[in-house]
Design an enzyme around this catalytic site. Structure first.
Site, PDB file in Angstrom:
ATOM      1  N   GLY A  32      22.586 -15.348  41.611  1.00  0.00           N
ATOM      2  CA  GLY A  32      24.015 -15.047  41.506  1.00  0.00           C
ATOM      3  C   GLY A  32      24.708 -15.354  42.814  1.00  0.00           C
ATOM      4  O   GLY A  32      24.952 -16.509  43.154  1.00  0.00           O
ATOM      5  N   HIS A  52      22.894 -11.547  29.236  1.00  0.00           N
ATOM      6  CA  HIS A  52      22.967 -11.072  30.623  1.00  0.00           C
ATOM      7  C   HIS A  52      23.357  -9.589  30.621  1.00  0.00           C
ATOM      8  O   HIS A  52      24.197  -9.168  29.811  1.00  0.00           O
ATOM      9  CB  HIS A  52      23.977 -11.900  31.427  1.00  0.00           C
ATOM     10  CG  HIS A  52      23.841 -11.686  32.903  1.00  0.00           C
ATOM     11  ND1 HIS A  52      24.293 -10.552  33.533  1.00  0.00           N
ATOM     12  CD2 HIS A  52      23.254 -12.448  33.870  1.00  0.00           C
ATOM     13  CE1 HIS A  52      24.004 -10.632  34.827  1.00  0.00           C
ATOM     14  NE2 HIS A  52      23.374 -11.775  35.058  1.00  0.00           N
ATOM     15  N   GLU A  80      15.688  -9.998  34.750  1.00  0.00           N
ATOM     16  CA  GLU A  80      16.630  -9.567  35.783  1.00  0.00           C
ATOM     17  C   GLU A  80      16.763  -8.040  35.745  1.00  0.00           C
ATOM     18  O   GLU A  80      17.567  -7.511  34.954  1.00  0.00           O
ATOM     19  CB  GLU A  80      18.014 -10.187  35.539  1.00  0.00           C
ATOM     20  CG  GLU A  80      18.013 -11.698  35.514  1.00  0.00           C
ATOM     21  CD  GLU A  80      19.369 -12.282  35.866  1.00  0.00           C
ATOM     22  OE1 GLU A  80      19.447 -13.004  36.859  1.00  0.00           O
ATOM     23  OE2 GLU A  80      20.355 -12.002  35.163  1.00  0.00           O
TER      24      GLU A  80
HETATM   25  P1  13P Z   1      22.608 -11.677  42.320  1.00  0.00           P
HETATM   26  O1  13P Z   1      21.734 -12.822  42.761  1.00  0.00           O
HETATM   27  O2  13P Z   1      23.988 -11.726  42.874  1.00  0.00           O
HETATM   28  O3  13P Z   1      21.901 -10.364  42.512  1.00  0.00           O
HETATM   29  O4  13P Z   1      22.809 -11.845  40.719  1.00  0.00           O
HETATM   30  C1  13P Z   1      21.713 -12.009  39.912  1.00  0.00           C
HETATM   31  C2  13P Z   1      22.168 -12.371  38.559  1.00  0.00           C
HETATM   32  O5  13P Z   1      22.748 -11.584  37.846  1.00  0.00           O
HETATM   33  C3  13P Z   1      21.930 -13.754  38.115  1.00  0.00           C
HETATM   34  O6  13P Z   1      22.181 -13.900  36.765  1.00  0.00           O
END
Ligand code: 13P
Length: 245
Positions: A227, A100, A169
């Site tokens: 997230g 991540h 991501e």
């Molecule tokens: P958000 O959905 O809060 O932007 O986070 C995304 C994320 O890092 C999922 O792993």
């Protein structure tokens, strides 16, 4: 709208206490009665402290649990503060997030990520392997080069791809409310699928009930990693419902 098999991964990050588990009742109730539940795989990734209690909570459901990271060492060892994949599996995790951007930012290299993936697979966990570019890399048109490098090094000498899901991501999208343009995201997912053949590729970054209809128009996405919105069962349910309705 889709009838495709889709993943919905709730990444709770460093949020949640034992009290937060009460909020899952609403989700469990929804998912039990959800007609499309055989088309969708739900994976909750809580902080390590909640893995075991969450496993108990989801016992009679198809919902799976993932950890958010693991140590590269497959065996026990003198690594203060660390937890390996075997230990995560022993308390109920079946998946683990690796690479991540919030951990890469803390100094995780592609090589370390590769070692962690190998260790997790050997310990019998499935892996959610995250990749993604910064805003600067995007603006200087380095996205493909960067993703290519992250995939090549991260998956170096790994053949077992059915136990790995890739989560794309973009770092600039995480927590910002911004998502890539439709065409751009379609092309990037395609690029990843060409580079990492036969892998499922998910999208993550500011996925919410407001933008999910737009994201669902992109038909090469195999699911979402969520997230902020995943901590609110109402929003998480909404995202899933809108994907199928
Ligand atoms: P958000 O959905 O809060 O932007 O986070 C995304 C994320 O890092 C999922 O792993």
């Amino acid at each position: 709208m889709t009838n495709k098999y889709m993943y919905f991964i709730a990444n709770w990050k460093m949020f949640g206490s034992l009290n937060s588990l009460k909020s899952l009742d609403k989700f469990i109730k929804f998912f039990k009665n959800f007609k499309k539940n055989t088309y969708s795989k739900i994976i909750y990734c809580p902080p390590t402290t909640l893995i075991n209690p969450m496993t108990k909570k989801f016992k009679k459901t198809q919902i799976q649990i993932g950890a958010q990271n693991c140590h590269e060492n497959q065996n026990y060892g003198a690594f203060t503060g660390s937890i390996n994949a075997k230990m995560l599996k022993s308390v109920g995790a079946t998946y683990v997030i690796i690479g991540h951007s919030e951990n890469r930012k803390e100094g995780e290299t592609d090589k370390l990520i590769n070692n962690k993936i190998k260790s997790a697979l050997k310990s019998g966990l499935k892996v959610i392997f995250c990749i993604g570019e910064t805003l600067k890399e995007k603006k200087t048109k380095k996205t493909k080069k960067l993703l290519s490098k992250q995939i090549t090094l991260g998956l170096n000498k790994i053949k077992n791809n059915k136990n790995i899901i890739i989560a794309y991501e973009p770092i600039w999208s995480i927590g910002s409310g911004l998502i890539p343009k439709k065409k751009e995201l379609f092309e990037t997912i395609n690029f990843i699928k060409k580079k990492a053949k036969n892998y499922k590729v998910l999208y993550g970054g500011s996925v919410n009930p407001k933008n999910i209809n737009l994201l669902n128009l992109i038909n090469n996405i195999d699911g979402y990693m969520i997230g902020g919105a995943s901590q609110d069962p109402k929003k998480f349910i909404d995202i899933i419902k809108k994907t199928y309705n």
